[in-house]
Design a protein around this motif. Structure first.
Motif, PDB file in Angstrom:
ATOM      1  N   GLN A 223      -0.693  51.042  27.984  1.00 21.27           N
ATOM      2  CA  GLN A 223       0.661  51.041  28.539  1.00 21.27           C
ATOM      3  C   GLN A 223       0.917  49.764  29.342  1.00 21.27           C
ATOM      4  OE1 GLN A 223       0.538  55.583  29.765  1.00 21.27           O
ATOM      5  NE2 GLN A 223       2.625  54.827  29.927  1.00 21.27           N
ATOM      6  N   ALA A 224      -0.095  49.316  30.085  1.00 22.08           N
ATOM      7  CA  ALA A 224       0.026  48.061  30.823  1.00 22.08           C
ATOM      8  C   ALA A 224       0.210  46.898  29.843  1.00 22.08           C
ATOM      9  CB  ALA A 224      -1.213  47.845  31.694  1.00 22.08           C
ATOM     10  N   TYR A 225      -0.549  46.927  28.769  1.00 19.41           N
ATOM     11  CA  TYR A 225      -0.459  45.895  27.730  1.00 19.41           C
ATOM     12  C   TYR A 225       0.943  45.836  27.126  1.00 19.41           C
ATOM     13  CZ  TYR A 225      -0.583  44.540  22.808  1.00 19.41           C
ATOM     14  OH  TYR A 225      -0.275  44.032  21.585  1.00 19.41           O
ATOM     15  N   GLN A 226       1.510  47.000  26.830  1.00 21.57           N
ATOM     16  CA  GLN A 226       2.837  47.041  26.209  1.00 21.57           C
ATOM     17  C   GLN A 226       3.909  46.469  27.133  1.00 21.57           C
ATOM     18  OE1 GLN A 226       3.874  47.630  23.185  1.00 21.57           O
ATOM     19  NE2 GLN A 226       1.800  48.021  22.447  1.00 21.57           N
ATOM     20  N   GLN A 227       3.748  46.651  28.420  1.00 17.92           N
ATOM     21  CA  GLN A 227       4.712  46.082  29.362  1.00 17.92           C
ATOM     22  C   GLN A 227       4.697  44.558  29.327  1.00 17.92           C
ATOM     23  OE1 GLN A 227       5.393  47.912  33.311  1.00 17.92           O
ATOM     24  NE2 GLN A 227       3.584  49.141  32.854  1.00 17.92           N
TER      25      GLN A 227
ATOM     26  N   GLY B  18       9.271  41.510  25.693  1.00 17.76           N
ATOM     27  CA  GLY B  18       8.838  40.301  26.387  1.00 17.76           C
ATOM     28  C   GLY B  18       8.583  40.533  27.864  1.00 17.76           C
ATOM     29  N   ALA B  19       8.007  39.558  28.525  1.00 15.71           N
ATOM     30  CA  ALA B  19       7.700  39.676  29.957  1.00 15.71           C
ATOM     31  C   ALA B  19       7.454  38.301  30.544  1.00 15.71           C
ATOM     32  CB  ALA B  19       6.474  40.564  30.170  1.00 15.71           C
TER      33      ALA B  19
ATOM     34  N   LYS C 146      -0.711  48.942  39.082  1.00 16.88           N
ATOM     35  CA  LYS C 146      -0.009  49.800  40.045  1.00 16.88           C
ATOM     36  C   LYS C 146      -0.137  51.260  39.629  1.00 16.88           C
ATOM     37  CE  LYS C 146       3.309  46.353  41.658  1.00 16.88           C
ATOM     38  NZ  LYS C 146       4.735  46.004  41.860  1.00 16.88           N
ATOM     39  N   ARG C 147      -0.136  52.127  40.616  1.00 23.72           N
ATOM     40  CA  ARG C 147      -0.468  53.530  40.385  1.00 23.72           C
ATOM     41  C   ARG C 147       0.521  54.267  39.483  1.00 23.72           C
ATOM     42  NH1 ARG C 147      -4.278  55.903  43.079  1.00 23.72           N
ATOM     43  NH2 ARG C 147      -4.168  54.320  44.712  1.00 23.72           N
ATOM     44  N   GLN C 148       1.804  54.039  39.623  1.00 18.55           N
ATOM     45  CA  GLN C 148       2.787  54.797  38.848  1.00 18.55           C
ATOM     46  C   GLN C 148       3.382  53.996  37.692  1.00 18.55           C
ATOM     47  OE1 GLN C 148       5.555  56.185  41.843  1.00 18.55           O
ATOM     48  NE2 GLN C 148       4.336  58.019  42.240  1.00 18.55           N
ATOM     49  N   SER C 149       3.635  52.723  37.912  1.00 16.38           N
ATOM     50  CA  SER C 149       4.281  51.910  36.875  1.00 16.38           C
ATOM     51  C   SER C 149       3.289  51.264  35.918  1.00 16.38           C
ATOM     52  CB  SER C 149       5.127  50.814  37.531  1.00 16.38           C
ATOM     53  OG  SER C 149       4.301  49.883  38.209  1.00 16.38           O
ATOM     54  N   TYR C 150       2.013  51.170  36.329  1.00 16.08           N
ATOM     55  CA  TYR C 150       0.956  50.513  35.554  1.00 16.08           C
ATOM     56  C   TYR C 150       1.197  49.016  35.381  1.00 16.08           C
ATOM     57  CZ  TYR C 150       0.066  55.417  34.368  1.00 16.08           C
ATOM     58  OH  TYR C 150      -0.153  56.779  34.429  1.00 16.08           O
ATOM     59  N   GLU C 151       2.037  48.431  36.226  1.00 15.05           N
ATOM     60  CA  GLU C 151       2.219  46.984  36.180  1.00 15.05           C
ATOM     61  C   GLU C 151       0.920  46.304  36.616  1.00 15.05           C
ATOM     62  OE1 GLU C 151       5.501  45.705  38.498  1.00 15.05           O
ATOM     63  OE2 GLU C 151       6.977  46.877  37.373  1.00 15.05           O
ATOM     64  N   PRO C 152       0.545  45.201  35.956  1.00 15.34           N
ATOM     65  CA  PRO C 152      -0.706  44.517  36.311  1.00 15.34           C
ATOM     66  C   PRO C 152      -0.628  43.838  37.665  1.00 15.34           C
ATOM     67  CG  PRO C 152       0.524  43.245  34.702  1.00 15.34           C
ATOM     68  CD  PRO C 152       1.249  44.545  34.843  1.00 15.34           C
ATOM     69  N   ILE C 153      -1.731  43.910  38.403  1.00 18.30           N
ATOM     70  CA  ILE C 153      -1.833  43.269  39.714  1.00 18.30           C
ATOM     71  C   ILE C 153      -2.881  42.155  39.686  1.00 18.30           C
ATOM     72  CG2 ILE C 153      -2.444  43.596  42.151  1.00 18.30           C
ATOM     73  CD1 ILE C 153      -1.586  46.536  41.823  1.00 18.30           C
TER      74      ILE C 153
ATOM     75  N   ASN D   4       5.122  38.467  40.716  1.00 21.86           N
ATOM     76  CA  ASN D   4       6.461  38.236  40.149  1.00 21.86           C
ATOM     77  C   ASN D   4       6.564  38.748  38.710  1.00 21.86           C
ATOM     78  OD1 ASN D   4       7.027  36.921  42.575  1.00 21.86           O
ATOM     79  ND2 ASN D   4       6.632  34.898  41.735  1.00 21.86           N
ATOM     80  N   PHE D   5       5.946  39.895  38.471  1.00 24.66           N
ATOM     81  CA  PHE D   5       5.932  40.440  37.108  1.00 24.66           C
ATOM     82  C   PHE D   5       7.268  41.095  36.768  1.00 24.66           C
ATOM     83  CE2 PHE D   5       5.301  44.015  34.180  1.00 24.66           C
ATOM     84  CZ  PHE D   5       4.768  43.339  33.092  1.00 24.66           C
ATOM     85  N   LYS D   6       7.774  40.792  35.570  1.00 24.17           N
ATOM     86  CA  LYS D   6       8.998  41.422  35.082  1.00 24.17           C
ATOM     87  C   LYS D   6       8.872  41.660  33.591  1.00 24.17           C
ATOM     88  CE  LYS D   6      13.982  40.835  34.526  1.00 24.17           C
ATOM     89  NZ  LYS D   6      15.140  39.907  34.656  1.00 24.17           N
ATOM     90  N   SER D   7       9.076  42.899  33.168  1.00 21.10           N
ATOM     91  CA  SER D   7       9.025  43.251  31.754  1.00 21.10           C
ATOM     92  C   SER D   7      10.441  43.321  31.197  1.00 21.10           C
ATOM     93  CB  SER D   7       8.325  44.608  31.570  1.00 21.10           C
ATOM     94  OG  SER D   7       8.193  44.920  30.193  1.00 21.10           O
TER      95      SER D   7
END
Length: 201
Positions: free
Chosen positions: A30-34, A40-41, A150-157, A174-177
């Motif tokens: 899921q993190a990968y797909q974001q 895009g991201a 991140k715990r809920q969004s799975y955005e990479p840190i 500054n991550f944005k999907s």
């Protein structure tokens, strides 16, 4: 480098996985797909290969296309051709490479990632969720990956990669999907008309 770590992730059979490993794989994907999904991201990265190499910059992805502005170079990849401008060169040059054989980025080749070569696990971390990928016996190259999301969004840190005894840390901010257009990734040839084009394909 982050592309080399994540972009090769594909679904594996779950029949012999533990519940923890299935959860780790699901969240990792899921993190990968974001990052690498069709939408895009973009993100800022700070890379530290201990005692060897440090850099930072911003990268944009969309499908097979990408662009990055680094401390050492700027690069555009249209999926077939890579255009690179090395900032420390006094000459005004644009290097042209094939995407599949991009010699302008000698570090990325060290981070070839084969997902089937790893065992996955997940654990709580004070900053989020820690996904740990440990290489199976006999695997060459990358020995371990630690991906903090991140715990809920799975955005990479943060991503840490171990090759031999050396750890590389990639901090992500500054991550944005989503919202990435093809025009944002196009090499602006009109901006570099007075540059010499050096074809290294």
């Amino acid at each position: 480098m982050l592309i080399s770590v994540l972009a090769s992730v594909k679904a594996q059979g779950d029949s012999e996985m533990s519940a923890n490993e299935r959860q780790a794989k699901r969240i990792f994907n899921q993190a990968y797909q974001q990052v690498f999904g069709e939408q895009g991201a973009t993100l800022r990265y700070d890379v530290n290969i201990t005692g060897i190499y440090k850099t930072y910059g911003t990268i944009w992805y969309k499908g097979k296309k990408s662009r990055f502005e680094d401390a050492k170079m700027n690069s555009w990849n249209d999926g077939t051709t890579v255009y690179t401008i090395k900032k420390k060169k006094k000459k005004k040059e644009v290097e042209i490479h094939e995407t599949k054989n991009n010699k302008s980025d000698k570090y990325s080749s060290k981070f070839k990632f084969v997902p089937e070569n790893f065992n996955y696990s997940i654990a709580n971390d004070e900053e989020g969720l820690m996904l740990t990928l440990k290489a199976k016996k006999g695997t060459k190259g990358i020995k371990e990956v630690q991906a903090l999301v991140k715990r809920q969004s799975y955005e990479p840190i943060r991503v840490r990669i171990k090759i031999a005894f050396i750890w590389t840390t990639i901090k992500i901010s500054n991550f944005k999907s989503g919202g990435i257009t093809d025009e944002m990734l196009r090499f602006p040839v009109e901006k570099y008309k007075d540059y010499k084009f050096v074809d290294k394909r």
